[in-house]
Design a protein around this motif. Structure first.
Motif: not given
Length: 679
Positions: A289, A291, A310-313, A315, A330-332, A355
């Motif tokens: 999380p 990032r 990365h701009t989001d979590w 994964y 990532d999540r985005s 994601a």
């Protein structure tokens, strides 16, 4: 960055060689097969055949005046440039790998044209024929030689350790958390070379034998919930990422044989969603999380560098099998590939609309697979940086993807299904629907079983040959005190099986000894006869040699006796009527000499006759013994066959006994570990 791996591409199935598809008044017409060469059949081109379709359906949104998504399709040059996400069609003849084809054929999203029905089959056939014909601009264009697609793959054994694959020997048996039901499945990992699967539970990782579904041990993970489980390339270690949300996150490395935690890196302020180690087990990467893609030295735990794109979590994190690259998603929907040694960006892969839930690498490191919430699995060529395949792998989103050693793919999806795809992306197997969305899936080292877990926490193991054959295994197994009773029952049943096996083993070993002793006794007797024959033959040879010497001596003795006889005659003639005593004495001397010579000759002849008689007797004895030796040799052959049969029976009995005895030893060891866990 240079790559030492050659680019691989294979062409898809081409249109029929018996006809060329052309568009006439919006319908598809086939050129009749009349014996003409392919050069005499009209080419499918952009200007003549494809552009009219685009004008009818696409150019309102994709022209030089309105380039939605950065894509214009009203000129050949603009179409070849592609859009904001890169090229959409290639000159390699592979329609399946074309982004254009995937969208117009509704194999991927967003479907084109939007808010309209799928293009008529006739027009789709023209577009496909154009791509497979080499995306010709006009009738004067010539198709380029088709290139091989990176989906071409030869199975690899890279990373396989020498000797037997690593399996657990003394794993812990205590269950840290006991619950009535397991939580949602968060991670499943399979060994690349052994029948072994690791399943995430609550503060624990359970390891099972995939051949027998037997629980081998439980690894404690006190930090919280394991979110990722990856085996090292040689199968010696298990890399675990996880922790507790908003509290702590780490990556830990466990020895498969002993269950000992041999390394730990990271001190995140939130859980770790995924972690992996490179091929040399010298570096560990993790993401979550926060990032940040963090890279650590696995030997001392020091942080080497952060990657902050990365701009989001984050994964998903995965090193390529050769250790050259590392990918993160990532999540985005952000998906990046980095140089593993330097952390420099190698590829920024765009195309997913949801994601990135899972990343997997093919054994040769040429192709990477990404699974997304947008419902697709995309295969990426690491040399060209292009998506070479997009697979609609399940409605609602794809949650897991993994390659096997054959280049096949296993996927899990929220539509409750697990699917197996061949190396070209064609579905070949599908499991029955689970109770809830399938969150994790993996395939065993020999590609014989699929292991998957769903939202309810149920974990199943299905046969690839028949996916309806399913075994249940527990992410949170029962405590040791409940399992020890079953182990003791197993011990008792094994001991019952072991007693007759031991008796049979002893009996077969006794029979083998008897047969071996009989052969040894016969060998001793044969050897004694052979020695006697050798002694007698030496005696014959000696007598023969002596006879030959006498034979050479006799002519001289006979000649001397003749001379002596002549002297006797001459002496007798010289005696006259009244010989004196001296003459008589001389005559007697001569006659005595002759008599001695004749006696010696007679003795020599008698010795020769006697020698021949003895030689004949000895030769007869040798012959009789040799007949006995030949008879015993046949007897020995029969006995040898009995020895071989007895040895085979003894070996089989020993193997059967050893197998059950080994099983008994393992179960006794497990019972001891369970007893210690209870204490």
């Amino acid at each position: 960055m240079s790559r030492s791996i050659s680019r691989l591409r294979i062409p898809s199935l081409s249109v029929s060689l018996h006809c060329t598809l052309v568009l006439l008044s919006g319908t598809l017409v086939s050129a009749a097969e009349d014996g003409k060469s392919t050069d005499s059949v009209k080419k499918v081109t952009y200007e003549d055949d494809v552009k009219p379709i685009f004008r009818q359906h696409c150019l309102n949104c994709h022209s030089q005046s309105d380039k939605r998504g950065g894509l214009a399709m009203d000129s050949y040059g603009a179409l070849m440039e592609g859009g904001g996400s890169g090229e959409i069609v290639y000159d390699d003849g592979d329609a399946e790998s074309s982004r254009l084809w995937q969208l117009v054929n509704h194999d991927d999203t967003p479907v084109m044209p939007p808010s309209q029905p799928k293009l008529p089959d006739a027009q789709l056939s023209v577009i496909r024929a154009w791509i497979e014909g080499g995306i010709l601009e006009n009738s004067g264009s010539k198709a380029k030689a088709k290139k091989k697609n990176a989906l071409a793959f030869v199975a690899s054994t890279s990373g396989r350790p020498e000797g037997p694959p690593p399996m657990p020997e003394t794993l812990p048996q205590r269950v840290p958390v006991v619950t009535k039901r397991a939580a949602a499945t968060t991670a499943i990992g399979t060994s690349p070379w052994a029948p072994l699967v690791a399943i995430a539970g609550q503060k624990q990782i359970s390891l099972y034998n995939t051949d027998t579904a037997e629980l081998l041990g439980v690894l404690p993970f006190e930090e919280g919930i394991p979110q990722s489980l990856r085996f090292s390339r040689d199968g010696q270690f298990l890399i675990v990422g996880g922790g507790e949300h908003s509290v702590k996150g780490i990556a830990a490395v466990y020895s498969i044989k002993t269950g000992e935690r041999v390394a730990q890196v990271g001190d995140e302020l939130d859980t770790v969603f995924d972690a992996d180690a490179n091929d040399k087990m010298s570096r560990i990467a993790l993401g979550g999380p926060q990032r940040m893609l963090r890279i650590f030295d696995a030997t001392d735990g020091t942080q080497l560098f952060d990657i902050k794109k990365h701009t989001d979590w984050i994964y998903s994190v995965a090193y390529s099998p050769d250790g050259v690259l590392i990918a993160s998603g990532d999540r985005s929907g952000g998906l990046c590939v980095w140089e593993a040694d330097t952390g420099r960006l190698y590829l920024d892969l765009t195309g997913h609309k949801g994601a990135i839930r899972s990343i997997a690498w093919r054994d040769d490191s040429n192709v990477m697979a990404s699974a997304s919430e947008d419902g697709t699995v995309k295969l990426w060529d690491m040399n060209s940086g292009k998506a070479i395949k997009s697979i609609n792998a399940g409605s609602g989103g794809v949650t897991a993807v993994q390659f096997d050693h054959k280049g096949q793919l296993v996927t899990a999806a929220k539509d409750r299904k697990v699917r197996l795809w061949d190396a070209s992306g064609k579905q070949i197997k599908e499991t029955p629907a689970a109770a809830e969305a399938v969150l994790e899936a993996a395939i065993t080292h020999d590609s014989s079983k699929l292991v998957y877990g769903d939202w309810t926490g149920a974990v199943r193991m299905a046969s690839v040959a028949d996916p309806k054959q399913i075994q249940e295994i527990a992410a949170n197994p029962p405590p040791a005190k409940e399992r020890i009773g079953a182990v003791e029952q197993t011990l008792a049943s094994i001991k019952v099986k072991l007693t007759p096996l031991q008796q049979k083993r002893d009996a077969t070993q006794t029979a083998l000894k008897q047969a071996t002793d009989a052969v040894a006794a016969l060998d001793t007797k044969i050897e004694g006869f052979k020695k006697a024959n050798a002694t007698d033959q030496q005696s014959i040879d000696k007598r023969k040699s002596e006879r030959e010497a006498v034979g050479k001596e006799l002519p001289g003795l006979v000649a001397a006796s003749r001379d002596a006889h002549d002297k006797v005659i001459a002496t007798r003639l010289g005696l006259g009527d009244q010989p004196d005593d001296a003459a008589i004495a001389r005559a007697a001397e001569v006659e005595t000499t002759l008599a001695n010579q004749l006696l010696r000759i007679a003795e020599k002849r008698q010795a020769v006759i006697q020698a021949k008689k003895v030689e004949a007797e000895l030769a007869k004895s040798i012959h009789e013994r040799q007949m006995q030796i030949d008879a015993m040799a046949k007897q020995r052959d029969d006995l040898t066959q009995k020895v071989a049969a007895a040895k085979l029976a003894a070996d089989q009995a020993q193997q059967s006994y050893a197998a059950v005895a080994g099983e008994l030893s393992e179960v006794e060891k497990k019972r001891q570990l369970l007893a210690e866990a209870i204490q």
